[in-house]
Design an enzyme around this catalytic site. Structure first.
Site, PDB file in Angstrom:
ATOM      1  N   ARG A 243      10.306  47.880  24.064  1.00 60.24           N
ATOM      2  CA  ARG A 243      10.585  46.454  23.992  1.00 60.24           C
ATOM      3  C   ARG A 243      12.053  46.193  24.260  1.00 60.24           C
ATOM      4  NH1 ARG A 243       6.382  45.401  24.877  1.00 60.24           N
ATOM      5  NH2 ARG A 243       4.883  44.011  23.914  1.00 60.24           N
ATOM      6  N   GLU A 272      13.663  38.828  29.077  1.00 61.34           N
ATOM      7  CA  GLU A 272      12.533  38.751  30.017  1.00 61.34           C
ATOM      8  C   GLU A 272      12.062  37.296  30.088  1.00 61.34           C
ATOM      9  OE1 GLU A 272       9.453  41.672  29.393  1.00 61.34           O
ATOM     10  OE2 GLU A 272      10.936  43.175  28.858  1.00 61.34           O
ATOM     11  N   HIS A 290       8.591  45.499  33.527  1.00 60.44           N
ATOM     12  CA  HIS A 290       7.626  45.520  32.407  1.00 60.44           C
ATOM     13  C   HIS A 290       6.202  45.815  32.911  1.00 60.44           C
ATOM     14  CE1 HIS A 290       6.937  43.911  28.076  1.00 60.44           C
ATOM     15  NE2 HIS A 290       6.012  44.797  28.386  1.00 60.44           N
TER      16      HIS A 290
END
Ligand code: 3PG
Length: 316
Positions: A243, A272, A290
């Protein structure tokens, strides 16, 4: 008929299972700001990490009975609040581990052989500088015999360990919770092999590893901040497919610039979907947007697992 909005999509195998069980699945992507006005037409929503299911959305849509996360991380869902309101929340924690682990090694192989940089520079300079580039990237290293430290030894960390052991690496593993150091590898031809990782402290992982891979959830404090990056072996390779926020990005840039960290492979970012420019442009960072779980195989397993959870819930 139960109506489900699969707002970030769902694999056709999952959709087919739900339809066969008599559910209506809508795969239209409703923009986040329109969801409060439109989601209440549905009984359930499935999401990946893009759509956020926060308190305000749940309050605006009292018809929603279930939120399904096709994937592992539920940081885009207000899980406790949903449960307080009697809204069920499911995720699919087991389905994508191998895909994430393979991406970790994509970044590691890329890092030790400079693929990220040579892929950027060869198209620009190759014809005139081929031999200079050959020299610049001559000091690659092998993964075999090196030590990989795994921070977070859950499902994904364990898969990373198995691939590492298969490659002949030594594995140091750390987790907040006690874990079984034994892993079972399935090799080609279905051969099963048992092996063990070395249980380590966080400090041992940080100070003794040639490569470090993070497999932890997001919390408010980075697992690798400036203090920890000051203690790594010089030239360590870092990979983050967990993450954004678990490595302090500004401290990472400093450590890459000073040479303390040799390279980083990042699949996740602070901001993000708009990572900072210094990260995007850094010559020592291998980037992916991602995509840890973004393989056909993982998405099919996720779709099927999620569909079965939804069917089980509404048919109970
Ligand atoms: O938490 C996860 O499962 C991964 O980060 C993948 O997220 P995605 O479903 O948005 O690709």
């Amino acid at each position: 008929m139960i109506k489900i909005l699969a707002n970030d999509g769902i694999d056709p195998a999952g959709k087919a299972l739900l339809e066969a069980a008599g559910f209506f699945i809508d795969t239209v992507n409703i923009p986040q700001d329109e969801l409060p006005a439109r989601l209440n037409e549905y009984d359930a929503i499935t999401v990946r990490s893009a759509t956020k299911v926060r308190k305000a959305l749940l309050d605006a849509c009292p018809n929603i009975k279930l939120v399904g996360r096709g994937g592992v991380g539920v940081d885009n869902i207000d899980v406790d609040y949903a449960k307080e309101k009697g809204v069920a929340v499911f995720n699919t924690p087991a389905s994508s581990s191998l895909s994430v682990a393979e991406l970790v090694f994509g970044h590691l192989f890329t890092g030790v052989r400079f693929l990220y940089e040579s892929n950027r520079r060869m198209p620009a300079e190759g014809n005139t500088k081929f031999n200079d580039l050959k020299k610049a990237y001559a000091k690659g290293i092998e993964l075999r015999g090196k030590t990989i430290g795994i921070l977070g030894f859950g499902r994904i960390g364990r898969e990373v360990a198995k691939v590492a052991i298969g490659l002949g690496m030594d594995v140091l593993a750390y987790d907040l919770f006690p874990f079984n150091p034994e892993v079972e590898l399935t090799l080609g031809g279905g051969i099963q092999v048992k092996a063990s990782v070395k249980v380590a402290t966080k400090e041992e992982v940080i100070t003794q590893s040639d490569f470090i891979s993070l497999h932890v959830p997001f919390t408010d404090k980075p697992v690798l901040g400036a203090e920890e990056l000051a203690q790594v072996k010089k030239g360590v390779g870092l990979v983050n497919c967990s993450r954004g926020g678990t490595i302090d990005e500004l401290a990472l840039i400093d450590a890459l610039n000073s040479g303390k960290v040799g390279f980083a492979g990042l699949d996740v970012f602070d901001n993000e979907p708009t990572p900072r420019e210094e990260i995007l442009k850094h010559p020592k960072i291998s980037l992916t947007p991602h995509i840890g779980a973004a393989t056909n195989e993982a998405q099919e397993r996720i779709g099927v697992e999620l569909a079965n959870l939804i069917i089980g819930y509404f048919n109970k």
